[in-house]
Design an enzyme around this catalytic site. Structure first.
Site, PDB file in Angstrom:
ATOM      1  N   TRP A 251      88.402  44.329   5.534  1.00  0.00           N
ATOM      2  CA  TRP A 251      88.704  43.062   6.203  1.00  0.00           C
ATOM      3  C   TRP A 251      87.826  41.931   5.677  1.00  0.00           C
ATOM      4  O   TRP A 251      87.845  41.741   4.446  1.00  0.00           O
ATOM      5  CB  TRP A 251      88.815  43.214   7.713  1.00  0.00           C
ATOM      6  CG  TRP A 251      87.652  43.623   8.564  1.00  0.00           C
ATOM      7  CD1 TRP A 251      87.016  42.824   9.485  1.00  0.00           C
ATOM      8  CD2 TRP A 251      87.025  44.909   8.682  1.00  0.00           C
ATOM      9  NE1 TRP A 251      86.037  43.532  10.132  1.00  0.00           N
ATOM     10  CE2 TRP A 251      86.014  44.810   9.671  1.00  0.00           C
ATOM     11  CE3 TRP A 251      87.182  46.126   8.032  1.00  0.00           C
ATOM     12  CZ2 TRP A 251      85.189  45.873  10.025  1.00  0.00           C
ATOM     13  CZ3 TRP A 251      86.364  47.200   8.393  1.00  0.00           C
ATOM     14  CH2 TRP A 251      85.391  47.056   9.376  1.00  0.00           C
ATOM     15  N   ASP A 252      87.072  41.220   6.487  1.00  0.00           N
ATOM     16  CA  ASP A 252      86.422  39.968   6.049  1.00  0.00           C
ATOM     17  C   ASP A 252      85.822  40.087   4.635  1.00  0.00           C
ATOM     18  O   ASP A 252      85.001  40.965   4.369  1.00  0.00           O
ATOM     19  CB  ASP A 252      85.281  39.603   6.993  1.00  0.00           C
ATOM     20  CG  ASP A 252      85.744  39.369   8.418  1.00  0.00           C
ATOM     21  OD1 ASP A 252      86.929  39.571   8.694  1.00  0.00           O
ATOM     22  OD2 ASP A 252      84.913  39.013   9.256  1.00  0.00           O
TER      23      ASP A 252
ATOM     24  N   ARG B  24      76.636  35.228  14.597  1.00  0.00           N
ATOM     25  CA  ARG B  24      76.978  36.073  13.449  1.00  0.00           C
ATOM     26  C   ARG B  24      77.554  35.272  12.277  1.00  0.00           C
ATOM     27  O   ARG B  24      77.738  34.086  12.359  1.00  0.00           O
ATOM     28  CB  ARG B  24      77.969  37.152  13.891  1.00  0.00           C
ATOM     29  CG  ARG B  24      79.314  36.677  14.404  1.00  0.00           C
ATOM     30  CD  ARG B  24      80.171  37.919  14.742  1.00  0.00           C
ATOM     31  NE  ARG B  24      81.516  37.615  15.175  1.00  0.00           N
ATOM     32  CZ  ARG B  24      81.886  37.486  16.455  1.00  0.00           C
ATOM     33  NH1 ARG B  24      81.003  37.582  17.420  1.00  0.00           N
ATOM     34  NH2 ARG B  24      83.144  37.238  16.758  1.00  0.00           N
ATOM     35  N   ASP B  25      77.838  35.999  11.202  1.00  0.00           N
ATOM     36  CA  ASP B  25      78.546  35.487  10.027  1.00  0.00           C
ATOM     37  C   ASP B  25      77.737  34.429   9.253  1.00  0.00           C
ATOM     38  O   ASP B  25      78.221  33.306   9.022  1.00  0.00           O
ATOM     39  CB  ASP B  25      79.928  34.909  10.413  1.00  0.00           C
ATOM     40  CG  ASP B  25      80.823  35.927  11.121  1.00  0.00           C
ATOM     41  OD1 ASP B  25      80.460  37.118  11.150  1.00  0.00           O
ATOM     42  OD2 ASP B  25      81.875  35.516  11.658  1.00  0.00           O
TER      43      ASP B  25
ATOM     44  N   GLU C 256      84.740  31.427  14.001  1.00  0.00           N
ATOM     45  CA  GLU C 256      84.221  32.527  13.187  1.00  0.00           C
ATOM     46  C   GLU C 256      84.068  32.126  11.720  1.00  0.00           C
ATOM     47  O   GLU C 256      84.757  31.260  11.207  1.00  0.00           O
ATOM     48  CB  GLU C 256      85.172  33.723  13.270  1.00  0.00           C
ATOM     49  CG  GLU C 256      85.477  34.120  14.723  1.00  0.00           C
ATOM     50  CD  GLU C 256      85.960  35.540  14.835  1.00  0.00           C
ATOM     51  OE1 GLU C 256      85.114  36.414  15.019  1.00  0.00           O
ATOM     52  OE2 GLU C 256      87.185  35.779  14.727  1.00  0.00           O
TER      53      GLU C 256
HETATM   54  C1  FRU Z   1      86.137  38.048  11.896  1.00  0.00           C
HETATM   55  C2  FRU Z   1      85.042  38.851  12.590  1.00  0.00           C
HETATM   56  C3  FRU Z   1      83.672  38.316  12.188  1.00  0.00           C
HETATM   57  C4  FRU Z   1      82.798  39.517  12.334  1.00  0.00           C
HETATM   58  C5  FRU Z   1      83.717  40.664  11.971  1.00  0.00           C
HETATM   59  C6  FRU Z   1      83.475  41.924  12.747  1.00  0.00           C
HETATM   60  O1  FRU Z   1      87.199  38.820  11.468  1.00  0.00           O
HETATM   61  O2  FRU Z   1      85.194  38.805  13.970  1.00  0.00           O
HETATM   62  O3  FRU Z   1      83.265  37.216  12.969  1.00  0.00           O
HETATM   63  O4  FRU Z   1      81.682  39.422  11.504  1.00  0.00           O
HETATM   64  O5  FRU Z   1      85.031  40.216  12.186  1.00  0.00           O
HETATM   65  O6  FRU Z   1      84.295  42.968  12.319  1.00  0.00           O
END
Ligand code: FRU
Length: 433
Positions: A72-73, A225-226, A310
Site C-alpha cells: 500500500w502507501d 504519523r506519516d 493523511e
Molecule cells: C494511509 C495510512 C497512513 C498510515 C498507513 C497505515 O493509507 O492510513 O496514514 O501510515 O495507512 O497502514
C-alpha cells in the site's frame, strides 16, 4: 487508515475521553480566533463534484508487483532537494507491505517498509524490509519518506506505531528515522542496503499543538504519523510534515472553522463534528544530520471538517507552495460528504495562508462507480501521482482487495487549479526535472 473495527483497535477505544468529550457543550459562538492557522472550512468542504478534471480512469484489473504481499502507501527515494533520485541508474521506492498470510484489514498491525527498485521506472522488483524490525521503534512501521543525502546516505523517516515488544498492537504513533547505505550491484543484480545506523526517535505529540493519544476523542484513530521530508527551496530550511490532530481535551468548532457569515446563517453543525479535528503538522530540522526537530504550529487545520489529513506533502512550483493530503469519505465530519481522494491547498510560502485548490480542495477522486479503487495518492515533483489499488470492483462487478501499485496519474497544476490529464504504467516513476 481504514475505519477501525472496535475489537481490532482496542487501544483506541479511549472510553473516558470519549465520554468526557461528548458531554462538552458544542461551542460555535467564540468571537475571537485563537490562532491564525489556515483552515479548510465546512463551507469549502460542502460542494465536492466529480468532474473529468478530478476523476481518475477506472481500474478493474492490474498486475500484482509482489503477489505474496499486500502493498500500500508508496513513496520514491528523493534527493535532499526533493527530486526523484537514481542510484546507479535504478529508481528506488519504499512501500508499506505485509505478507498475504495476514488478512487485508489485519495488514496495518504487521506493516513493514520494504524497498523496490527498477531500471526503467515501471518494472519493479521487491527487496527486503529496509531495516531490522527488531532494532526499530514501534511494534510495526507505518508510512514515511526517504531521501539520499550528499554523502549517499539514505534517511528513512517512518511512523513508529505501537511500542516495541507489545503483544497486543496499540496505536500510539511517534516519528522515527534510520539511516543506511544503498548500493546498486554490478551486472544488473539489483539494489541492496547495508551499514544501518541506530534508529532515532525524532518526535512525539506534544499535547499543545498536536493531540496525544490520551487527548483523542471520537471513533476514528487519532494521528501523529506519516513524516514527509521537505527542504524549502526559498530558505534552505528543512522540515518534516506529518498528519496530526489539533491538541486539547476540549474540542471546539469555532465560527472560522465553519465558513463566512452568510454560510453560517444556514449551516448547522451536527453534534460530534468536534471529534473530527485533523491537521497538517510541521517540525523544523535543527541540525544537518536531520536528527533533531522542533514542533511548530500546524500548517493547516480541518477542525469540524475531517479527522484524517493523511500523508501530507508539499511541492514548490513557480514560487507557490502546493500542499497535498489524502483523505477518506468516512473521515469527513457529520453533515459533510467528500470522496476518498487527494486534496490540495496553495499558498505563497511554506507557512503561508493556504487556500483550497479548485475552491474546495478536491484534486483526484476515484470514479463514481468504483469509489474505493485507489488510495494514498502521492504527488511527485513533476506532477505525476503514485497510489495503490485499494478495494475495487473487478470486471464482473465483484469487490476485490488490491494491494499493489495503481497506474501513476498525470496531473497538471496551474495557479490554484489542477487537472488529471492521463495515466502511466502501474507504479511508474519517471525522472523529474
Ligand atoms: C494511509 C495510512 C497512513 C498510515 C498507513 C497505515 O493509507 O492510513 O496514514 O501510515 O495507512 O497502514
Amino acid at each position: 487508515m481504514e475505519r477501525m473495527k472496535p475489537n481490532a483497535w482496542k487501544g483506541v477505544v479511549l472510553s473516558t475521553a470519549i465520554v468526557v468529550s461528548s458531554l462538552l457543550p458544542f461551542t460555535a459562538h467564540a468571537a475571537e480566533r485563537e490562532s491564525d492557522t489556515p483552515v479548510w472550512t465546512r463551507q469549502h468542504a460542502s460542494n465536492f463534484v466529480l468532474t473529468e478534471d478530478n476523476t481518475a480512469p477506472e481500474i478493474n484489473d492490474f498486475e500484482h508487483v509482489a503477489p505474496d504481499y499486500w502493498i500500500w502507501d508508496t513513496w520514491p527515494l528523493k534527493d535532499r532537494d526533493g527530486k526523484v533520485a537514481t542510484v546507479n541508474g535504478y529508481k528506488v521506492a519504499f512501500a508499506l507491505t505485509a505478507s498475504k498470510e495476514y488478512t487485508w484489514h489485519g495488514r496495518h498491525d504487521v506493516a513493514e517498509i520494504r524497498y523496490f527498485y527498477s531500471k526503467n521506472g515501471k518494472d519493479w522488483t521487491m527487496g527486503d524490509i529496509a531495516y531490522d524490525p527488531d532494532e526499530a521503534y514501534g511494534s510495526r512501521r507505518w508510512a514515511g519518506s526517504a531521501i539520499i543525502d550528499e554523502n549517499d546516505r539514505v534517511h528513512l523517516f517512518y511512523t513508529a506505531t505501537g511500542r516495541e515488544g507489545e503483544e497486543v498492537p496499540s496505536v500510539e504513533q511517534r516519528l522515527a528515522k534510520v539511516t543506511f547505505d544503498i548500493e546498486a550491484k554490478k551486472g544488473n543484480k539489483g539494489v541492496s542496503l547495508s551499514n544501518w545506523g541506530e534508529h532515532e526517535l525524532l518526535l512525539e505529540a506534544d499535547g499543545e499543538y498536536y493531540e496525544t493519544m490520551d487527548q483523542a476523542t471520537g471513533d476514528i484513530l487519532y494521528s501523529f504519523r506519516d513524516p514527509e521530508f521537505f527542504k524549502d527551496p526559498k530558505t534552505g530550511e528543512e522540515y518534516l510534515l506529518f498528519e496530526g490532530n489539533t491538541a486539547g481535551y476540549e474540542k471546539v468548532v469555532e465560527p472560522h472553522h465553519i465558513g463566512d457569515e452568510e454560510f453560517r446563517k444556514n449551516h448547522e453543525v451536527p453534534k460530534g463534528a468536534e471529534d473530527f479535528n485533523g491537521n497538517i503538522g510541521i517540525a523544523k530540522a535543527l541540525d544537518d544530520d536531520l536528527s533533531e526537530f522542533e514542533l511548530q504550529p500546524p500548517l493547516l487545520e480541518a477542525m469540524g471538517v475531517n479527522q484524517q489529513l493523511e500523508r501530507p506533502h508539499v511541492l514548490e512550483k513557480g514560487g507557490k507552495y502546493y500542499l497535498f493530503t489524502i483523505s477518506h469519505e468516512f473521515t469527513f465530519a457529520p453533515g459533510l460528504w467528500g470522496p476518498d481522494g487527494l486534496y490540495g491547498f496553495v499558498a505563497d510560502s511554506l507557512h503561508g495562508d493556504y487556500k483550497p485548490l479548485n475552491e474546495n480542495g478536491l484534486v483526484v477522486a476515484n470514479p463514481e462507480n468504483n469509489p474505493f479503487q485507489a488510495y494514498s495518492w502521492y504527488v511527485m515533483p513533476n506532477g505525476t501521482v503514485l497510489s495503490f489499488v485499494n478495494e475495487f470492483l473487478d470486471v464482473n462487478g465483484d469487490l476485490q482487495f488490491g494491494g499493489s501499485f495503481a497506474p501513476t496519474l498525470k496531473l497538471s497544476i496551474s495557479n490554484d487549479t489542477t487537472k488529471v490529464t492521463g495515466e502511466l504504467g502501474e507504479g511508474q516513476i519517471i525522472p523529474s526535472n
